[in-house]
Scaffold this active site. Structure first.
Site, PDB file in Angstrom:
ATOM      1  N   TYR A 183       0.005   5.281   2.324  1.00 29.68           N
ATOM      2  CA  TYR A 183       0.802   4.124   1.894  1.00 29.68           C
ATOM      3  C   TYR A 183       2.042   4.612   1.160  1.00 29.68           C
ATOM      4  O   TYR A 183       3.150   4.125   1.396  1.00 29.68           O
ATOM      5  CB  TYR A 183      -0.074   3.255   0.993  1.00 29.68           C
ATOM      6  CG  TYR A 183       0.578   1.995   0.475  1.00 29.68           C
ATOM      7  CD1 TYR A 183       0.674   0.856   1.269  1.00 29.68           C
ATOM      8  CD2 TYR A 183       1.070   1.926  -0.831  1.00 29.68           C
ATOM      9  CE1 TYR A 183       1.255  -0.311   0.783  1.00 29.68           C
ATOM     10  CE2 TYR A 183       1.643   0.774  -1.325  1.00 29.68           C
ATOM     11  CZ  TYR A 183       1.731  -0.352  -0.516  1.00 29.68           C
ATOM     12  OH  TYR A 183       2.303  -1.496  -1.008  1.00 29.68           O
TER      13      TYR A 183
ATOM     14  N   SER B 280       7.761  -0.295  -2.591  1.00 33.35           N
ATOM     15  CA  SER B 280       6.827  -0.145  -3.705  1.00 33.35           C
ATOM     16  C   SER B 280       7.250   1.027  -4.575  1.00 33.35           C
ATOM     17  O   SER B 280       7.822   2.001  -4.074  1.00 33.35           O
ATOM     18  CB  SER B 280       5.419   0.126  -3.160  1.00 33.35           C
ATOM     19  OG  SER B 280       4.572   0.562  -4.197  1.00 33.35           O
TER      20      SER B 280
HETATM   21  P1  NAP Z   1      -1.046  -9.431   1.494  1.00 33.01           P
HETATM   22  O1  NAP Z   1      -1.373 -10.618   0.670  1.00 33.01           O
HETATM   23  O2  NAP Z   1      -2.138  -8.619   2.100  1.00 33.01           O
HETATM   24  O3  NAP Z   1      -0.024  -9.896   2.630  1.00 33.01           O
HETATM   25  C1  NAP Z   1       0.394  -9.022   3.632  1.00 33.01           C
HETATM   26  C2  NAP Z   1       1.015  -9.844   4.737  1.00 33.01           C
HETATM   27  O4  NAP Z   1       1.466  -8.939   5.769  1.00 33.01           O
HETATM   28  C3  NAP Z   1       0.014 -10.810   5.395  1.00 33.01           C
HETATM   29  O5  NAP Z   1       0.667 -12.005   5.699  1.00 33.01           O
HETATM   30  C4  NAP Z   1      -0.371 -10.060   6.660  1.00 33.01           C
HETATM   31  O6  NAP Z   1      -0.797 -10.912   7.699  1.00 33.01           O
HETATM   32  C5  NAP Z   1       0.976  -9.450   6.993  1.00 33.01           C
HETATM   33  N1  NAP Z   1       0.890  -8.441   8.046  1.00 33.01           N
HETATM   34  C6  NAP Z   1       0.183  -7.284   8.070  1.00 33.01           C
HETATM   35  N2  NAP Z   1       0.336  -6.669   9.267  1.00 33.01           N
HETATM   36  C7  NAP Z   1       1.162  -7.459  10.010  1.00 33.01           C
HETATM   37  C8  NAP Z   1       1.695  -7.385  11.315  1.00 33.01           C
HETATM   38  N3  NAP Z   1       1.410  -6.363  12.142  1.00 33.01           N
HETATM   39  N4  NAP Z   1       2.548  -8.363  11.730  1.00 33.01           N
HETATM   40  C9  NAP Z   1       2.848  -9.390  10.933  1.00 33.01           C
HETATM   41  N5  NAP Z   1       2.349  -9.549   9.689  1.00 33.01           N
HETATM   42  C10 NAP Z   1       1.522  -8.587   9.238  1.00 33.01           C
HETATM   43  O7  NAP Z   1      -0.190  -8.366   0.655  1.00 33.01           O
HETATM   44  P2  NAP Z   1       1.016  -8.537  -0.377  1.00 33.01           P
HETATM   45  O8  NAP Z   1       0.584  -7.905  -1.645  1.00 33.01           O
HETATM   46  O9  NAP Z   1       1.556  -9.917  -0.366  1.00 33.01           O
HETATM   47  O10 NAP Z   1       2.051  -7.521   0.293  1.00 33.01           O
HETATM   48  C11 NAP Z   1       3.343  -7.906   0.754  1.00 33.01           C
HETATM   49  C12 NAP Z   1       4.233  -6.684   0.694  1.00 33.01           C
HETATM   50  O11 NAP Z   1       4.377  -6.263  -0.673  1.00 33.01           O
HETATM   51  C13 NAP Z   1       3.706  -5.468   1.446  1.00 33.01           C
HETATM   52  O12 NAP Z   1       4.768  -4.818   2.117  1.00 33.01           O
HETATM   53  C14 NAP Z   1       3.157  -4.587   0.332  1.00 33.01           C
HETATM   54  O13 NAP Z   1       3.138  -3.217   0.692  1.00 33.01           O
HETATM   55  C15 NAP Z   1       4.154  -4.881  -0.761  1.00 33.01           C
HETATM   56  N6  NAP Z   1       3.697  -4.533  -2.110  1.00 33.01           N
HETATM   57  C16 NAP Z   1       2.666  -5.196  -2.673  1.00 33.01           C
HETATM   58  C17 NAP Z   1       2.271  -4.854  -3.965  1.00 33.01           C
HETATM   59  C18 NAP Z   1       1.149  -5.562  -4.661  1.00 33.01           C
HETATM   60  O14 NAP Z   1       0.805  -5.144  -5.792  1.00 33.01           O
HETATM   61  N7  NAP Z   1       0.566  -6.607  -4.092  1.00 33.01           N
HETATM   62  C19 NAP Z   1       2.926  -3.823  -4.672  1.00 33.01           C
HETATM   63  C20 NAP Z   1       3.974  -3.170  -4.053  1.00 33.01           C
HETATM   64  C21 NAP Z   1       4.361  -3.549  -2.775  1.00 33.01           C
HETATM   65  P3  NAP Z   1      -2.382 -11.222   7.972  1.00 33.01           P
HETATM   66  O15 NAP Z   1      -2.774 -12.307   7.007  1.00 33.01           O
HETATM   67  O16 NAP Z   1      -2.389 -11.659   9.391  1.00 33.01           O
HETATM   68  O17 NAP Z   1      -3.135  -9.945   7.733  1.00 33.01           O
END
Ligand code: NAP
Length: 295
Positions: free
Chosen positions: A214, A150
């Site tokens: 984070y 990020s």
């Molecule tokens: P999200 O929709 O909340 O998805 C997160 C995923 O990670 C879910 O599938 C969740 O599974 C899984 N997860 C969490 N803990 C886990 C564990 N212990 N083992 C296996 N899976 C696990 O969030 P997202 O926005 O798509 O985020 C994906 C990545 O992008 C993350 O690394 C986040 O930090 C990064 N990111 C996101 C943004 C943004 O604006 N959205 C910006 C910068 C970076 P469950 O459904 O079981 O909880």
């Protein structure tokens, strides 16, 4: 990508593994890779949520997707996935570490700090280390490891200039140093010293939410990617080639960031592009919108 047309090196025999892929950006990364004809292993910690995700992709016409459970926080679960990948495919070409959590809702406390760093930093290292031997020697252009990080992990948010100096020294950064950085943060949280000027205060950069832990976790994974690149170059130059990158998807509307402004299609674009095109000038570096970003 350069000016010249690039040969498409991937096929249905190419195997990609994506963590935390039952929803959000991870799910979309799986979809985009599957659309390219690659065999994609969608992993999720919950078998039911994973099965539903696979079902939805199959309904969209993708038969080249497979499922295995993976809780990135459990070494037993990582080992079980590794063994299954070994017996099912023999090896893999692409690993995308996407699973992540953001939980600073109640401010910073030790329990939350430990859990965010366990998932966003230590688990990325454990998954990568365990699957590294499975990355194939003969992936054209080298096998690839992508970490979804990020911009909140950019060093402009870190006030301690000694840390900034060491972490930004890409060619000399080591995994041990990154571990010590993370452990010092946890120690400061435990002792109540985390708000004394050393650690990110993102409200000063205009962030409304207190996302310090984070941000520390994302600083750590971006630095880890550089350190891993250094280790791989030192260990395997000329032998086994593995290209590593970190990537910011942008502010994407998902359960993690409900106010995000980008779609998941846009958010998955750069991680997928890195996995397919592996730009040589960016090895070990942070990307956003297909461009190298400052760390
Ligand atoms: P999200 O929709 O909340 O998805 C997160 C995923 O990670 C879910 O599938 C969740 O599974 C899984 N997860 C969490 N803990 C886990 C564990 N212990 N083992 C296996 N899976 C696990 O969030 P997202 O926005 O798509 O985020 C994906 C990545 O992008 C993350 O690394 C986040 O930090 C990064 N990111 C996101 C943004 C943004 O604006 N959205 C910006 C910068 C970076 P469950 O459904 O079981 O909880």
């Amino acid at each position: 990508m350069g000016q010249q047309a690039e040969a498409k090196w991937w096929s249905k025999d190419t195997v990609a593994v994506v963590t935390g892929a039952n929803k959000g950006i991870g799910f979309e990364i799986v979809r985009q890779l599957a659309k390219e004809g690659i065999t994609v292993v969608l992993t999720a910690r919950d078998a039911t949520r994973g099965a539903e995700a696979i079902e939805s992709l199959k309904k969209q016409g993708f038969q080249n997707v497979n499922f295995h459970t993976l809780d990135v926080g459990s070494q037993e679960s990582i080992d079980a996935l590794a063994e299954w990948l070994r017996t099912t495919y023999g090896g893999i070409d692409i690993l995308i570490n996407n699973a992540g959590i953001l939980d600073d809702s109640n401010g910073v406390n030790l329990e939350i700090a430990k859990s965010v760093l366990a998932t966003n930093y230590f688990a990325v290292k454990n998954v990568t280390k365990t699957l590294l031997p499975l990355l194939r020697d003969d992936t054209p252009g080298g096998a690839r490891v992508i970490v979804v990080a990020s911009r909140l992990g950019q060093l402009k948010g870190l006030p301690n200039k000694d840390y900034v100096t060491t972490l930004s020294d890409r060619e000399h950064i080591t995994e041990d140093f990154v571990d010590s950085f993370v452990n010092k943060y946890l120690e400061d949280v435990a002792n109540g010293n985390h708000n004394k000027g050393d650690w990110p205060d993102l409200t000063k950069l205009g962030w409304e939410a207190p996302v310090e832990t984070y941000a520390v976790s994302k600083i750590a994974v971006i630095a880890y990617v550089s350190a891993l690149h250094n280790t791989l170059v030192a260990r395997h130059e000329g032998e086994k080639k593995i290209n590593v990158f970190s990537s910011c998807p942008g502010h994407v509307r998902t359960d993690l960031a409900p106010n995000g402004i980008k779609t998941v299609e846009e958010g998955a674009d750069t991680p997928v592009w890195l996995a397919l095109h592996s730009p040589k000038e960016g090895l070990g570096k942070l990307y956003g919108e297909r461009t190298i970003l400052d760390f």
